[in-house]
Design a protein around this motif. Structure first.
Motif, PDB file in Angstrom:
ATOM      1  N   ILE A 290       0.833  -1.210   0.000  1.00  0.00           N
ATOM      2  CA  ILE A 290       0.000   0.000   0.000  1.00  0.00           C
ATOM      3  C   ILE A 290       0.861   1.252   0.000  1.00  0.00           C
ATOM      4  N   ALA A 291       1.916   1.267   0.814  1.00  0.00           N
ATOM      5  CA  ALA A 291       2.768   2.452   0.906  1.00  0.00           C
ATOM      6  C   ALA A 291       3.493   2.744  -0.399  1.00  0.00           C
ATOM      7  N   THR A 292       3.816   1.714  -1.159  1.00  0.00           N
ATOM      8  CA  THR A 292       4.605   1.909  -2.372  1.00  0.00           C
ATOM      9  C   THR A 292       3.783   1.962  -3.654  1.00  0.00           C
ATOM     10  N   LEU A 293       2.669   1.223  -3.681  1.00  0.00           N
ATOM     11  CA  LEU A 293       1.885   1.122  -4.916  1.00  0.00           C
ATOM     12  C   LEU A 293       0.676   2.046  -4.941  1.00  0.00           C
ATOM     13  N   MET A 294       0.294   2.615  -3.797  1.00  0.00           N
ATOM     14  CA  MET A 294      -0.927   3.415  -3.753  1.00  0.00           C
ATOM     15  C   MET A 294      -0.674   4.878  -3.427  1.00  0.00           C
ATOM     16  N   ASP A 295       0.570   5.290  -3.384  1.00  0.00           N
ATOM     17  CA  ASP A 295       0.915   6.695  -3.156  1.00  0.00           C
ATOM     18  C   ASP A 295       2.254   6.951  -3.833  1.00  0.00           C
ATOM     19  N   GLY A 296       2.520   8.214  -4.098  1.00  0.00           N
ATOM     20  CA  GLY A 296       3.761   8.544  -4.792  1.00  0.00           C
ATOM     21  C   GLY A 296       4.672   9.450  -4.018  1.00  0.00           C
ATOM     22  N   LEU A 297       4.383   9.680  -2.742  1.00  0.00           N
ATOM     23  CA  LEU A 297       5.144  10.645  -1.955  1.00  0.00           C
ATOM     24  C   LEU A 297       5.234  10.165  -0.509  1.00  0.00           C
ATOM     25  N   ASP A 298       6.268  10.604   0.195  1.00  0.00           N
ATOM     26  CA  ASP A 298       6.451  10.303   1.628  1.00  0.00           C
ATOM     27  C   ASP A 298       6.456   8.807   1.915  1.00  0.00           C
ATOM     28  N   THR A 299       7.045   8.031   1.035  1.00  0.00           N
ATOM     29  CA  THR A 299       7.056   6.583   1.231  1.00  0.00           C
ATOM     30  C   THR A 299       7.718   6.158   2.539  1.00  0.00           C
ATOM     31  N   PRO A 300       8.891   6.718   2.920  1.00  0.00           N
ATOM     32  CA  PRO A 300       9.498   6.274   4.188  1.00  0.00           C
ATOM     33  C   PRO A 300       8.576   6.463   5.386  1.00  0.00           C
ATOM     34  N   ARG A 301       7.855   7.574   5.438  1.00  0.00           N
ATOM     35  CA  ARG A 301       6.938   7.805   6.558  1.00  0.00           C
ATOM     36  C   ARG A 301       5.785   6.816   6.537  1.00  0.00           C
ATOM     37  N   HIS A 302       5.306   6.490   5.355  1.00  0.00           N
ATOM     38  CA  HIS A 302       4.190   5.553   5.243  1.00  0.00           C
ATOM     39  C   HIS A 302       4.600   4.111   5.544  1.00  0.00           C
ATOM     40  N   LEU A 303       5.900   3.859   5.592  1.00  0.00           N
ATOM     41  CA  LEU A 303       6.379   2.501   5.863  1.00  0.00           C
ATOM     42  C   LEU A 303       6.597   2.231   7.348  1.00  0.00           C
ATOM     43  N   LEU A 304       6.159   3.140   8.225  1.00  0.00           N
ATOM     44  CA  LEU A 304       6.400   2.940   9.653  1.00  0.00           C
ATOM     45  C   LEU A 304       5.848   1.607  10.138  1.00  0.00           C
ATOM     46  N   LEU A 305       4.592   1.315   9.847  1.00  0.00           N
ATOM     47  CA  LEU A 305       3.997   0.081  10.342  1.00  0.00           C
ATOM     48  C   LEU A 305       4.651  -1.151   9.723  1.00  0.00           C
ATOM     49  N   PHE A 306       5.108  -1.037   8.501  1.00  0.00           N
ATOM     50  CA  PHE A 306       5.869  -2.141   7.906  1.00  0.00           C
ATOM     51  C   PHE A 306       7.090  -2.445   8.762  1.00  0.00           C
ATOM     52  N   HIS A 307       7.842  -1.402   9.122  1.00  0.00           N
ATOM     53  CA  HIS A 307       9.035  -1.615   9.947  1.00  0.00           C
ATOM     54  C   HIS A 307       8.663  -2.136  11.333  1.00  0.00           C
ATOM     55  N   ALA A 308       7.589  -1.610  11.905  1.00  0.00           N
ATOM     56  CA  ALA A 308       7.168  -2.094  13.228  1.00  0.00           C
ATOM     57  C   ALA A 308       6.810  -3.572  13.175  1.00  0.00           C
ATOM     58  N   LEU A 309       6.146  -3.993  12.108  1.00  0.00           N
ATOM     59  CA  LEU A 309       5.791  -5.404  11.961  1.00  0.00           C
ATOM     60  C   LEU A 309       7.039  -6.269  11.787  1.00  0.00           C
ATOM     61  N   VAL A 310       8.022  -5.767  11.055  1.00  0.00           N
ATOM     62  CA  VAL A 310       9.282  -6.507  10.918  1.00  0.00           C
ATOM     63  C   VAL A 310       9.961  -6.646  12.275  1.00  0.00           C
ATOM     64  N   GLU A 311       9.956  -5.559  13.066  1.00  0.00           N
ATOM     65  CA  GLU A 311      10.555  -5.635  14.405  1.00  0.00           C
ATOM     66  C   GLU A 311       9.856  -6.694  15.253  1.00  0.00           C
ATOM     67  N   LEU A 312       8.541  -6.773  15.139  1.00  0.00           N
ATOM     68  CA  LEU A 312       7.800  -7.772  15.907  1.00  0.00           C
ATOM     69  C   LEU A 312       8.160  -9.191  15.479  1.00  0.00           C
ATOM     70  N   THR A 313       8.485  -9.381  14.210  1.00  0.00           N
ATOM     71  CA  THR A 313       8.923 -10.720  13.790  1.00  0.00           C
ATOM     72  C   THR A 313      10.247 -11.086  14.452  1.00  0.00           C
ATOM     73  N   TYR A 314      11.113 -10.087  14.688  1.00  0.00           N
ATOM     74  CA  TYR A 314      12.340 -10.360  15.432  1.00  0.00           C
ATOM     75  C   TYR A 314      12.007 -10.845  16.836  1.00  0.00           C
ATOM     76  N   CYS A 315      10.993 -10.213  17.458  1.00  0.00           N
ATOM     77  CA  CYS A 315      10.585 -10.621  18.806  1.00  0.00           C
ATOM     78  C   CYS A 315      10.087 -12.063  18.810  1.00  0.00           C
ATOM     79  N   PHE A 316       9.321 -12.424  17.792  1.00  0.00           N
ATOM     80  CA  PHE A 316       8.839 -13.805  17.694  1.00  0.00           C
ATOM     81  C   PHE A 316      10.012 -14.775  17.564  1.00  0.00           C
ATOM     82  N   ALA A 317      10.972 -14.429  16.723  1.00  0.00           N
ATOM     83  CA  ALA A 317      12.132 -15.308  16.544  1.00  0.00           C
ATOM     84  C   ALA A 317      12.935 -15.413  17.836  1.00  0.00           C
TER      85      ALA A 317
END
Length: 332
Positions: A290-317
Motif C-alpha cells: 500500500i505504501a509503495t503502490l498506492m501513493d507517490g510521496l512520503d514513502t518512508p513515513r508511510h512505511l512505519l507500520l511495515f518496519h514495526a511489523l518486521v521488528e515484531l517478527t524479530y521478537c517472535f524469533a
C-alpha cells in the motif's frame, strides 16, 4: 506478557526485553510526538498483537476478545492506509477460534475498515491518487496519455504529469477537482491497472525496496523540542534503527529474505503462535504494497507500520529461540 507465562519465564523475559529494546529506539519514539504521524496506529498494533497472542495461547474469553477488538479497531480506524489489515486479522481470528464469536468479530473488523475508507475526507483520498498517477506512474511512462486513459482520465490531465499535490499550482486545492479525481480513479481502477501492467508493479516494488525500505526515520522527522536549542529536524541517533538502516541500505534484499524464511518456518511449525507470526508477515507485505503502490510521496513515513511489523517478527524469533533453549536445558 500474561500470554507468554504459559510458555515459560524465559519466553516472558525475552519478549519483554525484545519489545522494550526495539521500540524504545529514538526512531519509533519520534513518531509518537504527534497523531499526525502514526502514534495511534503503532499503539493499536502493539495492543492487537498482544491480544492475538493471548487468544492463541490462552483461548477465547469475552475480555480477551474485547481487548483484541479495542486494539484492532484503533489500528484500523487510525488511517485509511491501515484498513486493509482487517482482512488478515479477521482470517486469523477465524482460524484461532473457529466460533460464531470469531465470525462476528471478523465482520466488525471488515465493517470498520469499510467505514474508515468511506468517511475519510475527499482531500485525503485525492492527494495519494494525484501523487501516484502524476508523480510516480506517468513521469516515467512510455505512453502517459494511454496510462491516464487506463486510469480513467483524459489527455487534458497530461499537464499535471510531474507534479505532486503539494506543489504550487496543483489542482488538489480545489474540492471539485478532488471529487472528480476520486470518481475517475478509485482504488479498484488502480488495482486493475497494476493487474494489466504487472511488470510496472514489480518495478515499483523493487525500486522502493532499494531506495526507501531502509529509511526507518525520515529526514524531516526530528526528535528534539524547540527549547532544546538544536536545529529544526535534528535527529537523535537510533541505537538500533541506525544500524538497521545501514544494513538494509547496503543489502535491501535481506528484508524480503528474512520475512520469506520466517514464513516458511511458521508453516513448518504449525502452532497457533506461529499462525500469529505468519499473520504479521502478511500484514507487513500489505503495508509495504500500500505504501509503495498506492501513493507517490512520503514513502518512508508511510512505511512505519511495515518496519514495526518486521521488528515484531524479530521478537517472535527471539522468543522462539529462548523457548527452545529453555526446553532443551529443562529436559537435560
Amino acid at each position: 506478557m500474561c500470554s507468554s507465562d504459559l510458555l515459560g519465564s524465559a519466553v516472558q523475559i525475552a519478549a519483554a526485553l525484545g519489545i522494550g529494546f526495539l521500540f524504545g529506539d529514538a526512531a519509533y519514539l519520534g513518531y509518537c510526538n504527534s497523531f499526525y504521524t502514526d502514534a495511534a496506529a503503532l499503539t493499536g498494533l502493539l495492543l492487537t498483537i498482544a491480544a492475538l497472542l493471548d487468544l492463541a495461547i490462552r483461548g477465547p474469553s469475552p475480555w480477551r476478545l474485547g481487548g483484541f477488538l479495542c486494539g484492532a479497531l484503533l489500528l484500523i480506524l487510525s488511517k485509511p492506509q491501515h484498513a486493509a489489515l482487517a482482512l488478515p486479522m479477521a482470517v486469523l481470528l477465524l482460524l484461532l477460534l473457529q466460533s460464531r464469536a470469531a465470525l462476528v468479530c471478523g465482520a466488525v473488523l471488515l465493517g470498520a475498515a469499510a467505514v474508515s475508507v468511506r468517511v475519510s475526507p475527499v482531500s485525503s483520498q485525492a492527494e495519494p491518487i494525484f501523487n501516484l498517477v502524476f508523480y510516480k506512474l506517468t513521469p516515467h511512462s512510455a505512453d502517459a496519455a494511454r496510462d491516464l486513459a487506463a486510469l480513467g482520465m483524459g489527455p487534458y490531465q497530461l499537464r499535471y504529469v510531474g507534479m505532486h499535490a503539494y506543489l504550487p499550482g496543483a489542482p488538489t486545492t480545489s474540492l471539485d477537482f478532488d471529487q472528480d479525481l476520486v470518481r475517475w480513479t478509485p482504488t479498484a481502477r488502480v488495482l486493475r491497472f497494476y493487474a494489466s501492467h504487472p511488470a510496472r508493479a514489480v518495478a515499483i516494488l523493487r525500486q522502493e525496496l532499494n531506495r526507501n525500505a531502509a529509511l526507518i526515520q525520515p529526514a524531516e522527522l526530528g526528535n528534539y523540542t524547540e527549547d532544546s536549542g538544536r536545529a529544526p529536524q535534528t535527529q537523535a541517533p537510533g541505537y538500533w534503527t541506525a544500524r538497521e538502516t545501514r544494513l538494509f541500505g547496503r543489502a535491501p534484499w535481506l528484508l524480503p529474505a528474512w520475512l520469506g524464511v520466517l514464513g516458511i518456518a511458521c508453516l513448518l511449525v504449525r502452532s497457533k503462535p506461529a499462525w500469529v507470526c505468519l499473520t504479521l508477515i502478511a500484514m507487513a507485505g500489505i503495508e509495504f504494497a500500500i505504501a509503495t503502490l498506492m501513493d507517490g510521496l512520503d514513502t518512508p513515513r508511510h512505511l512505519l507500520l511495515f518496519h514495526a511489523l518486521v521488528e515484531l517478527t524479530y521478537c517472535f524469533a527471539l522468543t522462539a529461540a529462548a523457548r527452545a533453549i529453555y526446553r532443551s536445558r529443562s529436559s537435560s
